[in-house]
Design a protein around this motif. Structure first.
Motif, PDB file in Angstrom:
ATOM      1  N   ASP A 333      53.407  22.460 -62.317  1.00 33.96           N
ATOM      2  CA  ASP A 333      52.869  21.199 -62.577  1.00 33.96           C
ATOM      3  C   ASP A 333      53.654  20.378 -63.620  1.00 33.96           C
ATOM      4  O   ASP A 333      54.608  21.043 -64.311  1.00 33.96           O
ATOM      5  CB  ASP A 333      51.121  21.210 -63.060  1.00 33.96           C
ATOM      6  N   SER A 334      52.952  19.200 -64.233  1.00 31.40           N
ATOM      7  CA  SER A 334      53.630  18.582 -65.131  1.00 31.40           C
ATOM      8  C   SER A 334      53.623  19.232 -66.429  1.00 31.40           C
ATOM      9  O   SER A 334      54.506  18.665 -67.459  1.00 31.40           O
ATOM     10  CB  SER A 334      52.782  17.135 -65.530  1.00 31.40           C
ATOM     11  N   HIS A 335      53.024  20.169 -66.683  1.00 28.35           N
ATOM     12  CA  HIS A 335      53.106  21.137 -67.882  1.00 28.35           C
ATOM     13  C   HIS A 335      53.625  22.493 -67.802  1.00 28.35           C
ATOM     14  O   HIS A 335      53.903  23.378 -68.595  1.00 28.35           O
ATOM     15  CB  HIS A 335      51.352  21.550 -68.296  1.00 28.35           C
ATOM     16  N   GLY A 336      54.313  22.488 -66.532  1.00 32.29           N
ATOM     17  CA  GLY A 336      55.294  23.710 -66.380  1.00 32.29           C
ATOM     18  C   GLY A 336      54.609  25.007 -65.857  1.00 32.29           C
ATOM     19  O   GLY A 336      55.025  26.029 -65.657  1.00 32.29           O
ATOM     20  N   LYS A 337      53.083  24.744 -65.440  1.00 32.48           N
ATOM     21  CA  LYS A 337      52.465  25.749 -65.158  1.00 32.48           C
ATOM     22  C   LYS A 337      52.698  26.144 -63.584  1.00 32.48           C
ATOM     23  O   LYS A 337      52.584  25.108 -62.801  1.00 32.48           O
ATOM     24  CB  LYS A 337      50.800  25.450 -65.386  1.00 32.48           C
ATOM     25  N   VAL A 338      52.659  27.388 -63.159  1.00 33.61           N
ATOM     26  CA  VAL A 338      52.893  27.572 -61.749  1.00 33.61           C
ATOM     27  C   VAL A 338      51.971  27.037 -60.749  1.00 33.61           C
ATOM     28  O   VAL A 338      50.605  27.499 -61.332  1.00 33.61           O
ATOM     29  CB  VAL A 338      53.392  29.120 -61.403  1.00 33.61           C
ATOM     30  N   ILE A 339      52.144  26.653 -59.701  1.00 31.33           N
ATOM     31  CA  ILE A 339      50.971  26.049 -58.885  1.00 31.33           C
ATOM     32  C   ILE A 339      51.193  27.130 -57.421  1.00 31.33           C
ATOM     33  O   ILE A 339      52.303  26.787 -57.000  1.00 31.33           O
ATOM     34  CB  ILE A 339      51.054  24.650 -58.456  1.00 31.33           C
ATOM     35  N   HIS A 340      50.228  27.569 -57.141  1.00 24.53           N
ATOM     36  CA  HIS A 340      50.455  28.559 -56.068  1.00 24.53           C
ATOM     37  C   HIS A 340      50.224  27.780 -54.818  1.00 24.53           C
ATOM     38  O   HIS A 340      50.723  28.644 -53.744  1.00 24.53           O
ATOM     39  CB  HIS A 340      49.321  30.110 -56.133  1.00 24.53           C
ATOM     40  N   GLU A 341      49.476  26.723 -54.616  1.00 19.81           N
ATOM     41  CA  GLU A 341      49.237  26.090 -53.582  1.00 19.81           C
ATOM     42  C   GLU A 341      50.202  25.097 -53.113  1.00 19.81           C
ATOM     43  O   GLU A 341      50.521  24.483 -53.909  1.00 19.81           O
ATOM     44  CB  GLU A 341      47.851  25.206 -53.370  1.00 19.81           C
ATOM     45  N   ALA A 342      50.739  25.241 -51.963  1.00 18.87           N
ATOM     46  CA  ALA A 342      51.767  24.238 -51.367  1.00 18.87           C
ATOM     47  C   ALA A 342      51.328  22.906 -51.313  1.00 18.87           C
ATOM     48  O   ALA A 342      50.188  22.650 -50.927  1.00 18.87           O
ATOM     49  CB  ALA A 342      52.595  24.781 -50.320  1.00 18.87           C
ATOM     50  N   PRO A 343      52.329  21.686 -51.555  1.00 21.06           N
ATOM     51  CA  PRO A 343      51.761  20.585 -51.039  1.00 21.06           C
ATOM     52  C   PRO A 343      51.661  20.424 -49.573  1.00 21.06           C
ATOM     53  O   PRO A 343      52.134  21.225 -48.884  1.00 21.06           O
ATOM     54  CB  PRO A 343      53.146  19.614 -51.486  1.00 21.06           C
ATOM     55  N   GLN A 344      50.778  19.440 -49.059  1.00 19.05           N
ATOM     56  CA  GLN A 344      50.521  19.215 -47.671  1.00 19.05           C
ATOM     57  C   GLN A 344      51.470  17.996 -46.967  1.00 19.05           C
ATOM     58  O   GLN A 344      51.077  16.995 -47.406  1.00 19.05           O
ATOM     59  CB  GLN A 344      49.130  19.101 -47.419  1.00 19.05           C
ATOM     60  N   THR A 345      52.393  18.436 -46.077  1.00 18.71           N
ATOM     61  CA  THR A 345      53.146  17.254 -45.630  1.00 18.71           C
ATOM     62  C   THR A 345      52.105  16.216 -45.157  1.00 18.71           C
ATOM     63  O   THR A 345      52.520  14.927 -45.016  1.00 18.71           O
ATOM     64  CB  THR A 345      53.862  17.775 -44.500  1.00 18.71           C
TER      65      THR A 345
END
Length: 356
Positions: A333-345
């Motif tokens: 995210d914008s704070h450098g925290k890992v996001i485990h859920e993928a964006p959805q096309t």
């Protein structure tokens, strides 16, 4: 963090400057050759994602042929902003820009409100290469323990690691930040391998050198289409001025269709319309020929019979790539925290504005 298209673009510009005297990100020739009186037209800004090349060619063709003017638009093609084309569109600095679904998804995770309205490239064109003179590297597993010329992208790290491991290696490599170009970084001995595009730098290497030994992602375990290159705009523009989006998208679509059917003529148009880039026409023609022969913009037989519309956003193959990146913890995210859920096309693109 620079993402796939943006980071590869820097390598592209430096490499092209070496062989082709490309003026990196120079202001393009934005005069509409078919119209000198634009006072009654709607002014629109289209931003490059890097120096002019064949990924942008549909916009240049549409401008040259007067198709934007016919749609009531006065399109100004401008150099990429320092913050990137995606950020410029998100902030309203540019109305449209060249990007891809991969970048759109990554910016979406950081709070951007941009959407892709046309996808020209339908399959990956990334190649991961060493110099042909480096006889120690025969396949991706030989990248193990070697030095990767990188721009610091988690995405590229995930791709390289998967390719090495699929080929039987451990997926462990060193990294060095690219200077002026990936080619020069490799030739100087500071790096052993790097990433390029088959449709541009691959053509350059074939025509002008240096000779490369290259490997593609689909052959080594990377799923989906990472290079879903296309046109983006702001969701606010879609909401507030859908007719503008429709006019620009369809004129641009027509430009890409023309380029796919008339690659040599389109190549000459790009050279003429972007004189500051100092592109060599034979090089651009070869790039377009690689695109056509490889059917990177879609199956020509399906386009001809109407079962596929050039410019259609693909929601399936890019999603496979997104899911792969999420599994590799490449999203933050914008704070450098890992996001485990993928964006959805399905949230990042629309085909509503294309001519069917």
């Amino acid at each position: 963090m620079k993402h796939r298209l943006v980071s590869k673009a820097i390598a592209l510009m430096g490499a092209a400057a070496m062989a082709l005297s490309l003026a990196a990100c120079g202001q393009t020739n934005t005069a509409d050759s078919s119209n000198s009186n634009t006072s009654d037209l709607k002014k629109v800004t289209f931003m490059l994602s890097w120096a002019p090349d064949t990924n942008h060619i549909g916009v240049y063709v549409a401008k040259n042929k007067g198709w934007f003017k016919d749609a009531g638009l006065d399109v100004d093609i401008v150099a990429v902003a320092q913050a990137g084309a995606e950020q410029a569109v998100n902030n309203g600095v540019a109305d449209f820009a060249l990007s891809n679904l991969t970048n759109t998804g990554m910016y979406d995770l950081k709070g951007a409100t941009i959407k892709q309205v046309l996808q020209v490239q339908q399959k990956p064109s990334a190649i991961w290469c060493s110099l042909a003179s480096n006889t120690e590297i025969k396949s991706p597993k030989d990248f193990d323990g070697k030095t990767f010329a990188t721009f610091g992208s988690n995405e590229s790290d995930a791709v390289i690691r998967r390719m090495i491991q699929t080929d039987g290696g451990k997926g462990e490599f060193d990294k060095v930040t690219v200077g002026t170009s990936t080619f020069q970084t490799m030739e100087s001995g500071k790096a052993d391998f790097g990433g390029f595009y088959a449709t541009w730098e691959g053509v350059q290497a074939e025509m002008y050198g240096p000779a490369l030994n290259c490997f593609t992602e689909p052959d080594y375990g990377v799923p989906g289409n990472a290079d879903s290159i296309g046109i983006i705009t702001n969701e606010k523009t879609i909401k507030n001025n859908p007719e503008l989006v429709k006019k620009f998208t369809q004129a641009t679509q027509k430009g890409y269709e023309y380029a796919y059917d008339h690659p040599d003529d389109a190549a000459q148009i790009l050279v003429d319309e972007a004189p500051d880039a100092n592109l060599k026409v034979d090089f651009v023609k070869k790039s377009m020929q690689v695109i056509v022969d490889g059917q990177y913009w879609g199956d020509k037989a399906k386009i001809k019979d109407g079962s596929f519309v050039l410019g259609t956003n693909d929601f399936v193959e890019p999603q496979k790539y997104f899911d792969f990146l999420a599994d590799a913890d490449a999203y933050t995210d914008s704070h450098g925290k890992v996001i485990h859920e993928a964006p959805q096309t399905k949230d990042l693109a629309t085909n509503d504005f294309l001519a069917k």
